[in-house]
Motif scaffolding. Structure first.
Motif, PDB file in Angstrom:
ATOM      1  N   ARG A   1     102.551  79.985  91.233  1.00 56.83           N
ATOM      2  CA  ARG A   1     103.843  79.367  91.525  1.00 56.83           C
ATOM      3  C   ARG A   1     103.704  77.878  91.839  1.00 56.83           C
ATOM      4  O   ARG A   1     104.554  77.075  91.476  1.00 56.83           O
ATOM      5  N   ILE A   2     102.625  77.522  92.555  1.00 60.53           N
ATOM      6  CA  ILE A   2     102.406  76.109  92.882  1.00 60.53           C
ATOM      7  C   ILE A   2     102.164  75.324  91.599  1.00 60.53           C
ATOM      8  O   ILE A   2     102.705  74.235  91.407  1.00 60.53           O
TER       9      ILE A   2
ATOM     10  N   LEU B   1     111.221  74.643  94.355  1.00 60.21           N
ATOM     11  CA  LEU B   1     111.049  75.374  93.087  1.00 60.21           C
ATOM     12  C   LEU B   1     110.069  76.530  93.210  1.00 60.21           C
ATOM     13  O   LEU B   1     110.228  77.559  92.544  1.00 60.21           O
ATOM     14  N   ALA B   2     109.057  76.341  94.064  1.00 57.44           N
ATOM     15  CA  ALA B   2     108.047  77.384  94.221  1.00 57.44           C
ATOM     16  C   ALA B   2     108.673  78.685  94.719  1.00 57.44           C
ATOM     17  O   ALA B   2     108.131  79.764  94.509  1.00 57.44           O
ATOM     18  N   MET B   3     109.812  78.575  95.360  1.00 58.52           N
ATOM     19  CA  MET B   3     110.515  79.763  95.847  1.00 58.52           C
ATOM     20  C   MET B   3     111.285  80.450  94.718  1.00 58.52           C
ATOM     21  O   MET B   3     111.928  81.471  94.942  1.00 58.52           O
ATOM     22  N   LYS B   4     111.242  79.858  93.526  1.00 56.79           N
ATOM     23  CA  LYS B   4     111.977  80.368  92.364  1.00 56.79           C
ATOM     24  C   LYS B   4     113.461  80.613  92.654  1.00 56.79           C
ATOM     25  O   LYS B   4     113.959  81.744  92.512  1.00 56.79           O
ATOM     26  N   PRO B   5     114.151  79.569  93.060  1.00 60.20           N
ATOM     27  CA  PRO B   5     115.582  79.741  93.345  1.00 60.20           C
ATOM     28  C   PRO B   5     116.381  79.800  92.041  1.00 60.20           C
ATOM     29  O   PRO B   5     115.882  79.406  90.992  1.00 60.20           O
ATOM     30  N   ASP B   6     117.618  80.294  92.137  1.00 58.84           N
ATOM     31  CA  ASP B   6     118.516  80.271  90.979  1.00 58.84           C
ATOM     32  C   ASP B   6     119.379  79.026  91.013  1.00 58.84           C
ATOM     33  O   ASP B   6     120.041  78.698  90.044  1.00 58.84           O
ATOM     34  N   CYS B   7     119.400  78.376  92.171  1.00 56.84           N
ATOM     35  CA  CYS B   7     120.268  77.227  92.329  1.00 56.84           C
ATOM     36  C   CYS B   7     119.597  76.185  93.212  1.00 56.84           C
ATOM     37  O   CYS B   7     118.984  76.518  94.222  1.00 56.84           O
ATOM     38  N   LEU B   8     119.690  74.923  92.798  1.00 58.21           N
ATOM     39  CA  LEU B   8     119.111  73.827  93.562  1.00 58.21           C
ATOM     40  C   LEU B   8     120.255  72.958  94.071  1.00 58.21           C
ATOM     41  O   LEU B   8     121.094  72.520  93.282  1.00 58.21           O
TER      42      LEU B   8
END
Lengths: 285, 285
Positions: free
Chosen positions: B123-124, B158-165
């Motif tokens: 992920r990193i 981003l590393a948290m894999k969000p659907d929305c920023l």
């Protein structure tokens, strides 16, 4: 007429952490000559030395090599009257909201003039003048708490605090970052009035090229701690290529004209004012 | 029809300062669909930052609801899932960066989620590659430029894999180059399907979005595509806002030359329009 410049910087150098492996040349020989009443923009990419340079103007930093002379005061001389210098030169930092410390807006702005030993009536007049200048209503805002302000309003309070000292030279680091378009335009308008009507010399650092195009009589461009180009906005923006190489943008107007020129249209690339740029396009059609 | 990712339903909010209540948001409702790119504009103090802080439960409504992917932000039990779905980046990256090495900073959120080390590395790598900061992974963040630091802050999210920023004025302290770096990253993420909600004062940035929401005194007063919104120059000016330089130019040129499209909002559209009109210059008989 040979006028004495109000600020002259000659071959100024500054090395951070001198003599260590982390030694860094922030300024590697910068020169400026600024006359009384001019409005000057200093631009450059992050790390080009802009902030280090402006911290020399009110004596926060002293020259390691080279000269800084402010209105006849040589900053290399350790015996100069630093209080007098700070009264001449008002410096507004990049996050001016950090320099607010009083609980009440009026008190915060009054702090400087009060410390100058001015009579209370004069202090009040100055606070009022400075608040109106940045667009804060004196009657409405003077007794409000500083902590309950929005970011943009805090910025105005901090700026008023410096203006209340009525400096001869006003130095601003990114004066409009974080302000909405109208607050930005109003502030620029007011600074321009201050510059033209009261003949206050203004030196400002900015990343916003629209702002630079609107305000500056002359521009100094720094890159890697050295002078890259300087001159009027027309003279500087014509060097779009050179600026881009150093990660410095140009106003959108210049950008559009440059793209047109690249496509073979005969346009003046340095018509940076909106009106002029639009006229260049109208002339093409 | 895609289900909404975020539903804001009749949201009202007030800050309490010394017993007095200061209302900030009034009865706000809107939905954000997966993959949308929404920009929120409004003047200083209009409530846009307060609104953005509701989108992942940093603040919760005084009345009304915010529902993220089916979870109400008022339910503490689903806070972890909500924060993972909706990541947030603030104005000052320094407030958001916690570790002394870039890579560790990006890993911080993952450690809290108890992600196994092998997946963590993956992920990193993904997050740093997405923002183009891979080569800086072993550097201390305080030696990076503002734009680079902001990219590290985004990587951490981003590393948290969000659907929305959600970006709350994430570019307002950056120079043109730094801002363009961030916008490029954001556009890429959006192209790959991530929903973006960005609060900004830069009208040219708003022009990039698929939808613009205008906030005034805590209410939504406009909601539409950038092209629709930026046609309303007078109304926006009244609201302390502005239109992009490209729009201003298009309108100016159109007033002299009626064939010129006055609804353009991007620099390159202006260039294309000039090319189009000049190619048509052949007299038609």
């Amino acid at each position: 007429m040979t006028e004495q410049p109000i600020l002259e910087v000659k071959h100024l150098q500054h090395i951070y952490m001198k003599g260590t492996p982390l030694e860094h040349h922030a300024l590697a020989g910068v020169s400026l000559k600024i006359n009384k009443g001019e409005c000057i923009a200093v631009i450059g990419h992050t790390g080009s030395g802009k902030s280090t340079l402006i911290q020399h103007v009110n004596g926060l930093m002293r020259p390691q090599a080279g000269d800084v002379v402010v209105d006849g005061m040589d900053l290399a001389d350790p015996k100069i009257d630093i209080r007098l210098l700070r009264r001449k030169v008002g410096l507004v930092f990049q996050n001016p909201e950090d320099q607010i410390f009083e609980k009440i807006i009026g008190d915060d702005i009054a702090y400087g003039p009060f410390k100058m030993g001015l009579p209370i009536k004069e202090v009040r007049d100055r606070v009022k003048w400075a608040m109106e200048l940045v667009g804060l209503s004196f009657e409405e805002m003077k007794d409000r708490a500083t902590y309950a302000l929005s970011g943009g309003q805090k910025r105005k309070v901090a700026l008023a605090g410096v203006l209340a000292l009525r400096p001869d030279i006003l130095v601003l680091d990114e004066p409009t970052a974080g302000l909405d378009p109208r607050s930005r335009n109003e502030l620029l308008e007011r600074l321009k009035t201050l510059n033209k009507k009261e003949n206050m010399t203004i030196i400002f650092v900015s990343h916003n090229m629209e702002e630079v195009a609107y305000m500056a009589d002359r521009i100094y461009v720094l890159a890697d701690g050295r002078n890259l180009v300087d001159g009027t906005p027309e003279e500087v923006f014509v060097e779009a290529e050179k600026l881009r190489e150093h990660y410095i943008g140009t106003p959108d107007t210049v950008e559009i004209l440059a793209q047109l020129k690249a496509k073979g249209f005969a346009v003046r690339q340095n018509a940076y004012q909106l009106e002029e740029a639009a006229n260049e396009i109208i002339a093409l059609l | 029809m895609a289900l909404p990712l975020i539903q804001v339903k009749n949201l009202s909010f007030e800050y309490a300062v010394n017993q007095t209540k200061i209302p900030v948001l009034h009865d706000i409702s809107f939905e954000v669909k997966p993959g949308e790119y929404v920009v929120i504009i409004g003047h200083n103090g209009s409530g846009k930052s307060t609104l953005s802080k509701h989108l992942n439960g940093i603040l919760t409504p005084v009345s009304g609801d915010v529902v993220v992917n089916g979870w109400n932000t008022k339910e503490w039990s689903s806070m972890r899932e909500i924060r993972q779905k909706v990541g947030m980046v603030f104005q000052h990256p320094d407030n958001q960066i916690v570790a002394t090495i870039v890579e560790d900073d990006v890993a911080f959120g993952l450690e809290n989620l108890e992600i196994p080390p092998s997946e963590m590395k993956e992920r990193i790598d993904f997050a740093l590659a997405s923002v183009g900061m891979n080569e800086f992974r072993n550097r201390p963040p305080h030696y990076l430029s503002g734009g680079q630091k902001q990219r590290v802050a985004i990587a951490g999210v981003l590393a948290m894999k969000p659907d929305c920023l959600v970006l709350d004025e994430a570019t307002s302290m950056l120079d043109t180059h730094g801002r363009n770096e961030i916008l490029k990253v954001v556009r890429k993420l959006n192209d790959e399907g991530m929903a973006i909600i960005s609060v900004t004062h830069h009208m040219s940035e708003a022009a990039q979005a698929s939808r613009v929401i205008v906030i005034e005194k805590g209410r939504i007063i406009m909601d539409g595509t950038p092209r629709e919104i930026f046609q309303q120059e007078e109304e926006l000016k009244r609201l302390h806002l502005d239109i992009p330089v490209a729009s201003q130019m298009a309108r100016k040129v159109q007033s002299h030359h009626h064939d010129f499209n006055g609804t353009l909002i991007h620099n390159d559209e202006i260039v294309k329009e000039v090319v189009r009109l000049s190619q048509r210059e052949v007299p038609v008989i």
